[in-house]
Design an enzyme around this catalytic site. Structure first.
Site, PDB file in Angstrom:
ATOM      1  N   MET A 133      48.138   6.846  52.413  1.00  0.00           N
ATOM      2  CA  MET A 133      47.051   7.607  51.783  1.00  0.00           C
ATOM      3  C   MET A 133      47.152   9.087  52.158  1.00  0.00           C
ATOM      4  O   MET A 133      46.174   9.836  51.996  1.00  0.00           O
ATOM      5  CB  MET A 133      45.699   7.035  52.189  1.00  0.00           C
ATOM      6  CG  MET A 133      45.515   5.611  51.665  1.00  0.00           C
ATOM      7  SD  MET A 133      43.810   5.165  51.378  1.00  0.00           S
ATOM      8  CE  MET A 133      43.124   5.328  53.001  1.00  0.00           C
ATOM      9  N   GLY A 155      52.502   8.304  63.034  1.00  0.00           N
ATOM     10  CA  GLY A 155      52.551   6.871  62.723  1.00  0.00           C
ATOM     11  C   GLY A 155      53.211   6.654  61.362  1.00  0.00           C
ATOM     12  O   GLY A 155      54.104   5.806  61.207  1.00  0.00           O
ATOM     13  N   HIS A 156      52.779   7.433  60.374  1.00  0.00           N
ATOM     14  CA  HIS A 156      53.418   7.360  59.054  1.00  0.00           C
ATOM     15  C   HIS A 156      54.903   7.745  59.161  1.00  0.00           C
ATOM     16  O   HIS A 156      55.767   7.104  58.557  1.00  0.00           O
ATOM     17  CB  HIS A 156      52.751   8.326  58.066  1.00  0.00           C
ATOM     18  CG  HIS A 156      51.294   8.077  57.814  1.00  0.00           C
ATOM     19  ND1 HIS A 156      50.311   8.951  58.215  1.00  0.00           N
ATOM     20  CD2 HIS A 156      50.652   7.058  57.190  1.00  0.00           C
ATOM     21  CE1 HIS A 156      49.127   8.483  57.834  1.00  0.00           C
ATOM     22  NE2 HIS A 156      49.304   7.330  57.221  1.00  0.00           N
ATOM     23  N   SER A 199      44.614   8.732  60.393  1.00  0.00           N
ATOM     24  CA  SER A 199      44.131   9.924  59.677  1.00  0.00           C
ATOM     25  C   SER A 199      42.650  10.138  59.953  1.00  0.00           C
ATOM     26  O   SER A 199      42.158  11.265  59.930  1.00  0.00           O
ATOM     27  CB  SER A 199      44.365   9.761  58.170  1.00  0.00           C
ATOM     28  OG  SER A 199      45.729   9.486  57.918  1.00  0.00           O
TER      29      SER A 199
HETATM   30  P1  AMP Z   1      47.279   4.776  55.593  1.00  0.00           P
HETATM   31  O1  AMP Z   1      47.720   6.136  55.191  1.00  0.00           O
HETATM   32  O2  AMP Z   1      46.233   4.765  56.667  1.00  0.00           O
HETATM   33  O3  AMP Z   1      46.925   3.903  54.412  1.00  0.00           O
HETATM   34  O4  AMP Z   1      48.542   4.075  56.257  1.00  0.00           O
HETATM   35  C1  AMP Z   1      49.761   3.978  55.565  1.00  0.00           C
HETATM   36  C2  AMP Z   1      50.711   3.101  56.352  1.00  0.00           C
HETATM   37  O5  AMP Z   1      50.936   3.692  57.643  1.00  0.00           O
HETATM   38  C3  AMP Z   1      50.154   1.698  56.614  1.00  0.00           C
HETATM   39  O6  AMP Z   1      51.213   0.749  56.514  1.00  0.00           O
HETATM   40  C4  AMP Z   1      49.652   1.803  58.030  1.00  0.00           C
HETATM   41  O7  AMP Z   1      49.616   0.573  58.715  1.00  0.00           O
HETATM   42  C5  AMP Z   1      50.663   2.745  58.645  1.00  0.00           C
HETATM   43  N1  AMP Z   1      50.120   3.410  59.834  1.00  0.00           N
HETATM   44  C6  AMP Z   1      48.950   4.093  59.931  1.00  0.00           C
HETATM   45  N2  AMP Z   1      48.746   4.515  61.201  1.00  0.00           N
HETATM   46  C7  AMP Z   1      49.802   4.071  61.926  1.00  0.00           C
HETATM   47  C8  AMP Z   1      50.182   4.170  63.303  1.00  0.00           C
HETATM   48  N3  AMP Z   1      49.429   4.802  64.200  1.00  0.00           N
HETATM   49  N4  AMP Z   1      51.351   3.598  63.686  1.00  0.00           N
HETATM   50  C9  AMP Z   1      52.130   2.935  62.788  1.00  0.00           C
HETATM   51  N5  AMP Z   1      51.831   2.808  61.469  1.00  0.00           N
HETATM   52  C10 AMP Z   1      50.681   3.364  61.051  1.00  0.00           C
END
Ligand code: AMP
Length: 297
Positions: A35, A41-42, A193
């Site tokens: 997103m 992490g991303h 985020s």
């Molecule tokens: P999001 O942007 O929050 O929808 O996350 C996109 C992807 O990044 C999803 O697969 C999340 O699980 C992964 N993600 C988010 N935060 C982390 C993190 N701290 N460590 C590893 N992967 C993450």
């Protein structure tokens, strides 16, 4: 290969046109849906995809369908410039930034949706009704547009990982799911985020969340085998922190969402924690491996 710039790649047709020659050349395509508001992490998912695939595609799309009424859709951070920089540094080849109409067509709300059932109704799904149907629907559409060989997902969102593995299995989608470990800040807070919403005192209070995981791990290592007792230990750690409103602490068997009764020798459990800090809902989890044999006194 150069990253495709934010302005040149919006529609599904543009994305497919970009990917087609690579697919025809037999290149292995890795896909990282996000997103946006990208953090390390991303980037870790992107770097993993880079090391395992020939072509890395990432998307940044704040999906309205996975936000409930009164949630943070309007204020969710949007920062395409810095997303482009993070994605480029992490080795992404194609960054896709679709708009709502690019994902859902010109008649939003008038499209097939996916209902994921029980796996989407417990834990996060109980607190956020409809959330995982929204996640599954958008990921199915993003997968349809991208048709990758490998889908990269973070373990940070453990239930989302279980739900999306289920989506891929149940709909026989021809993609492999690859889970990547959680990346944490140096003090242990899982990167998210939504951490951007925390002020300095919320940020300190939020450490109670990884603290609760540590407390459960310590109790397990000290020999506690009742999952009810382990849950109580985790909830007590959250309760003890000022400014933290616990939602749940749960222990499940790895790869499932089924609550565990006992930490049996050799089992791998996952401890899941959700809590609100200063109005921001945060989630975290870790795998816990139970010692293979009971220590003798
Ligand atoms: P999001 O942007 O929050 O929808 O996350 C996109 C992807 O990044 C999803 O697969 C999340 O699980 C992964 N993600 C988010 N935060 C982390 C993190 N701290 N460590 C590893 N992967 C993450």
């Amino acid at each position: 290969m150069n990253v495709i710039t934010t302005t040149s790649l919006r529609t599904v047709a543009e994305l497919r046109r970009e990917l087609e020659p690579h697919r025809r050349a037999g290149r292995r395509i890795g896909f990282v849906p996000t997103m946006g508001a990208l953090h390390d992490g991303h980037a870790s998912l992107m770097r993993t995809a880079r090391s395992e695939c020939d072509l890395v595609v990432a998307s940044c799309y704040v999906n309205p369908a996975q936000f409930g009424v009164g949630e943070d859709l309007a204020r969710y951070p949007r920062m395409p410039e810095s997303d482009l920089a993070v994605a480029t540094a992490a080795g992404v080849d194609v960054l896709w930034l679709p708009r709502d109409a690019d994902v859902y067509g010109e008649r939003p709300g008038d499209h097939a949706t996916i209902h994921v059932g029980r796996v989407g109704e417990v834990l996060e799904g109980a607190s956020r009704p409809g959330h995982f149907d929204g996640v599954a629907t958008v990921v199915a559409r993003l997968l349809g547009a991208t048709a990758p060989d490998v889908l990269y997902l973070g373990r940070k969102d453990y239930q989302q990982l279980v739900v999306l593995r289920r989506l891929v299995a149940d709909l026989l989608l021809p993609v492999r799911v690859r889970a990547v470990d959680t990346v944490r800040e140096p003090d242990g807070l899982a990167m998210s985020s939504r951490n951007a919403y925390l002020d300095a005192s919320d940020r300190r209070a939020a450490l109670a969340i990884p603290g609760a995981i540590d407390a459960v791990r310590a109790a397990l290592e000290a020999g506690e085998r009742s999952c009810a007792a382990l849950r109580t230990v985790g909830l007590a750690a959250l309760d003890a922190a000022a400014g933290v409103e616990p939602d749940y602490v749960e222990l499940v068997g790895e790869g499932t969402l089924d609550p565990a009764d006992r930490a049996t020798p050799g089992a791998t459990l996952v401890v899941l924690v959700a809590a609100s800090v200063g109005g921001t809902r945060l989630i975290d989890n870790e795998r816990l491996v139970v010692a293979p044999t009971e220590e003798r006194p």
